[in-house]
Design an enzyme around this catalytic site. Structure first.
Site, PDB file in Angstrom:
ATOM      1  N   ASP A  15       0.841  -1.330   0.000  1.00  0.00           N
ATOM      2  CA  ASP A  15       0.104   0.028   0.022  1.00  0.00           C
ATOM      3  C   ASP A  15       1.122   1.290  -0.062  1.00  0.00           C
ATOM      4  O   ASP A  15       0.820   2.214   0.923  1.00  0.00           O
ATOM      5  CB  ASP A  15      -0.806   0.022   1.080  1.00  0.00           C
ATOM      6  CG  ASP A  15      -0.236  -0.181   2.842  1.00  0.00           C
ATOM      7  OD1 ASP A  15      -0.688   0.468   3.725  1.00  0.00           O
ATOM      8  OD2 ASP A  15       0.845  -0.505   2.513  1.00  0.00           O
ATOM      9  N   ASP A  20       6.794   1.213   2.029  1.00  0.00           N
ATOM     10  CA  ASP A  20       6.543   0.176   0.835  1.00  0.00           C
ATOM     11  C   ASP A  20       7.393   0.536  -0.318  1.00  0.00           C
ATOM     12  O   ASP A  20       7.862  -0.195  -0.991  1.00  0.00           O
ATOM     13  CB  ASP A  20       5.084   0.208   0.349  1.00  0.00           C
ATOM     14  CG  ASP A  20       3.917   0.096   1.915  1.00  0.00           C
ATOM     15  OD1 ASP A  20       3.779   1.218   2.505  1.00  0.00           O
ATOM     16  OD2 ASP A  20       3.435  -1.057   1.973  1.00  0.00           O
ATOM     17  N   ASN A  44      -2.456   2.604   3.449  1.00  0.00           N
ATOM     18  CA  ASN A  44      -1.772   4.008   3.740  1.00  0.00           C
ATOM     19  C   ASN A  44      -2.755   5.121   3.019  1.00  0.00           C
ATOM     20  O   ASN A  44      -2.520   6.382   3.250  1.00  0.00           O
ATOM     21  CB  ASN A  44      -0.266   4.101   3.120  1.00  0.00           C
ATOM     22  CG  ASN A  44       0.423   3.216   4.202  1.00  0.00           C
ATOM     23  OD1 ASN A  44       0.345   3.325   5.332  1.00  0.00           O
ATOM     24  ND2 ASN A  44       1.274   2.485   3.688  1.00  0.00           N
ATOM     25  N   THR A 129       2.889  -5.939   2.803  1.00  0.00           N
ATOM     26  CA  THR A 129       3.179  -4.791   3.630  1.00  0.00           C
ATOM     27  C   THR A 129       2.062  -4.156   3.759  1.00  0.00           C
ATOM     28  O   THR A 129       2.494  -2.771   4.160  1.00  0.00           O
ATOM     29  CB  THR A 129       4.392  -4.274   2.859  1.00  0.00           C
ATOM     30  OG1 THR A 129       4.038  -3.547   1.618  1.00  0.00           O
ATOM     31  CG2 THR A 129       5.646  -5.437   2.790  1.00  0.00           C
ATOM     32  N   PHE A 170      -1.281  -0.845  12.367  1.00  0.00           N
ATOM     33  CA  PHE A 170      -2.310  -0.300  11.282  1.00  0.00           C
ATOM     34  C   PHE A 170      -2.638  -1.628  10.362  1.00  0.00           C
ATOM     35  O   PHE A 170      -3.718  -1.654  10.042  1.00  0.00           O
ATOM     36  CB  PHE A 170      -1.379   0.907  10.690  1.00  0.00           C
ATOM     37  CG  PHE A 170      -2.204   1.238   9.417  1.00  0.00           C
ATOM     38  CD1 PHE A 170      -2.132   0.844   8.236  1.00  0.00           C
ATOM     39  CD2 PHE A 170      -3.486   2.186   9.583  1.00  0.00           C
ATOM     40  CE1 PHE A 170      -3.055   1.263   7.105  1.00  0.00           C
ATOM     41  CE2 PHE A 170      -4.240   2.545   8.442  1.00  0.00           C
ATOM     42  CZ  PHE A 170      -4.102   2.118   7.526  1.00  0.00           C
ATOM     43  N   ASN A 171      -1.668  -2.161   9.933  1.00  0.00           N
ATOM     44  CA  ASN A 171      -1.996  -3.086   8.971  1.00  0.00           C
ATOM     45  C   ASN A 171      -2.939  -4.288   9.333  1.00  0.00           C
ATOM     46  O   ASN A 171      -3.968  -4.577   8.848  1.00  0.00           O
ATOM     47  CB  ASN A 171      -0.901  -3.785   8.467  1.00  0.00           C
ATOM     48  CG  ASN A 171      -0.155  -3.143   7.344  1.00  0.00           C
ATOM     49  OD1 ASN A 171      -0.536  -1.930   6.896  1.00  0.00           O
ATOM     50  ND2 ASN A 171       1.211  -3.325   7.320  1.00  0.00           N
ATOM     51  N   HIS A 244       9.512   0.216   8.041  1.00  0.00           N
ATOM     52  CA  HIS A 244       8.879  -1.102   8.502  1.00  0.00           C
ATOM     53  C   HIS A 244       9.247  -2.072   7.423  1.00  0.00           C
ATOM     54  O   HIS A 244       9.543  -3.162   7.287  1.00  0.00           O
ATOM     55  CB  HIS A 244       7.620  -1.175   8.639  1.00  0.00           C
ATOM     56  CG  HIS A 244       7.005  -0.127   9.659  1.00  0.00           C
ATOM     57  ND1 HIS A 244       7.058   0.068  11.177  1.00  0.00           N
ATOM     58  CD2 HIS A 244       6.370   1.269   9.468  1.00  0.00           C
ATOM     59  CE1 HIS A 244       6.708   0.920  11.627  1.00  0.00           C
ATOM     60  NE2 HIS A 244       6.067   1.841  10.768  1.00  0.00           N
ATOM     61  N   ASP A 245       8.642  -1.837   6.132  1.00  0.00           N
ATOM     62  CA  ASP A 245       8.429  -2.781   5.092  1.00  0.00           C
ATOM     63  C   ASP A 245       9.663  -3.553   4.476  1.00  0.00           C
ATOM     64  O   ASP A 245       9.427  -4.685   4.309  1.00  0.00           O
ATOM     65  CB  ASP A 245       7.218  -2.059   4.072  1.00  0.00           C
ATOM     66  CG  ASP A 245       5.830  -1.792   4.768  1.00  0.00           C
ATOM     67  OD1 ASP A 245       5.332  -0.879   4.185  1.00  0.00           O
ATOM     68  OD2 ASP A 245       5.780  -2.404   5.782  1.00  0.00           O
TER      69      ASP A 245
HETATM   70  O1  RIB Z   1       2.102  -0.115  10.790  1.00  0.00           O
HETATM   71  C1  RIB Z   1       3.037   0.191   9.837  1.00  0.00           C
HETATM   72  C2  RIB Z   1       2.550  -0.511   8.524  1.00  0.00           C
HETATM   73  O2  RIB Z   1       1.345   0.187   8.156  1.00  0.00           O
HETATM   74  C3  RIB Z   1       3.270  -0.320   7.530  1.00  0.00           C
HETATM   75  O3  RIB Z   1       3.332  -1.153   6.378  1.00  0.00           O
HETATM   76  C4  RIB Z   1       2.784   1.097   6.644  1.00  0.00           C
HETATM   77  O4  RIB Z   1       3.454   1.106   5.561  1.00  0.00           O
HETATM   78  C5  RIB Z   1       1.586   1.199   6.851  1.00  0.00           C
HETATM   79  O5  RIB Z   1       1.161   0.292   5.854  1.00  0.00           O
HETATM   80 CA    CA Z   2       2.848  -0.654   4.061  1.00  0.00          CA
END
Ligand code: RIB
Ligand code: CA
Length: 322
Positions: A15, A20, A44, A129, A170-171, A244-245
């Site tokens: 996303d 990402d 996102n 991701t 979040f994801n 993160h990703d």
């Molecule tokens: O919480 C972080 C994740 O949520 C990452 O993948 C960021 O890109 C969002 O998608």
């Molecule tokens: Ca992401």
């Protein structure tokens, strides 16, 4: 760029989203990844923006031939939750990117994934991701393909607290039912949660190394960190943003980067305050619930950044970029 004969066949479901976008660059910049394609999902930003951003990031890397298929605009249940509050109105705010001339090869990411897996001569690694909706839909719709899914490596959840809510990352918050499908599927699942990705900080030293990358890729990536870092300072009081990703891709390139622990992982789908939280039984308190995932625990951050920056630098050296 030629991928090695032993490169891992990967579909990256994402996303984009600043982190990402770095994951996309890492995947196309490493000869150890055979990126079959990119599928997009809401998260996102709206899926239309995520798709646009994925196309533009591939163009930036000179890899417009990588297929992009658009996927879910909303979760398996309920309405879409979007992360524009972190990534900006476009989902990838910051430097203006040259618009790709490419278009999505499909607006049905699940069907495209199924075809790509069917046609692959080797089992395919699904890297997710964003909200894991597309992967869950594929798992539900095509049980015949499960033997050709090598594993699902997903950025999501946490062994500790959340970020979108006190206990939900979040994801996973954006589609907990989808993660539940993956965790119950019996397909090898590796979880890269916030407890791991908060070790992948784009510190000022790392960002300075990004600025040193030649040509415009370095400036773009460093500028992304500027915008992303501003969000992390303002919302979570981080001095440096956790990227993160790319962790999900980096560990496919160099498995020694991350230390894992097998554990039972569940995702809360009904808690009034805890919906989207991942419950990770690190101490085997539930012996009746055997481990169903490998959970990323420790990252070698120095070697992670060496690998990410080397891959992006390798991209810039591609003659067809000039
Ligand atoms: O919480 C972080 C994740 O949520 C990452 O993948 C960021 O890109 C969002 O998608
Ligand atoms: Ca992401």
């Amino acid at each position: 760029m030629t991928t090695s004969a032993t490169a891992t066949p990967v579909i990256l479901d994402c996303d984009p989203g600043h982190d990402d976008a770095v994951a996309i660059l890492l995947a196309v910049g490493s000869p150890r990844i055979d990126l079959l394609g990119v599928t997009t999902v809401f998260g996102n930003c709206a899926v239309e923006n995520a798709t646009r951003n994925a196309l533009d990031v591939l163009a930036l890397a000179g890899r417009e031939e990588v297929p992009v298929a658009a996927g879910a605009a909303e979760p398996l249940q309920g309405a879409a939750v979007l992360g524009n509050y972190v990534h900006g109105a476009s989902g990838l705010d910051g430097p203006a990117l040259r618009r790709s001339t490419a278009s999505p090869v499909s607006t049905d990411a699940v069907a495209w994934m199924a075809d790509a897996i069917t046609e692959s001569d080797r089992p395919v690694t699904l890297v997710a991701t964003g909200p894991i909706t597309n992967v869950a839909r594929l798992i539900n719709a095509r049980r015949d393909l499960h033997p050709k899914i090598a594993e699902v490596v997903f950025m999501g959840g946490s062994t500790e607290r959340g970020n979108h809510t006190p206990y939900a990352e979040f994801n996973t918050y954006a589609d907990p039912e989808a993660l539940d499908v993956v965790l119950r599927s019996g397909i090898r699942a590796r979880m890269v949660g916030l407890n791991l990705t908060h070790q992948a900080l784009a510190t000022p030293t790392v960002v300075e190394r990004m600025w040193q990358l030649p040509r415009d890729l370095g400036e773009v990536v460093a500028s992304w960190m500027g915008f992303f870092g501003g969000s992390y300072r303002k919302i979570w009081n981080f001095s440096s943003p956790p990227v993160h990703d790319p962790c999900t891709i980096a560990v496919l390139i160099d498995p020694s980067l991350i230390v894992w622990q097998h554990a039972f992982v569940a995702v809360e789908t009904v808690g009034e305050f805890t919906r989207g939280a991942t419950v990770v039984d690190l101490d085997q308190r539930w012996p009746q619930r055997p481990a169903n995932a490998e959970v990323a625990m420790r990252l070698d951050a120095d070697r992670y950044w060496d690998l990410v920056l080397a891959a992006i630098g390798q991209l810039v050296l591609q003659p067809h970029l000039w």
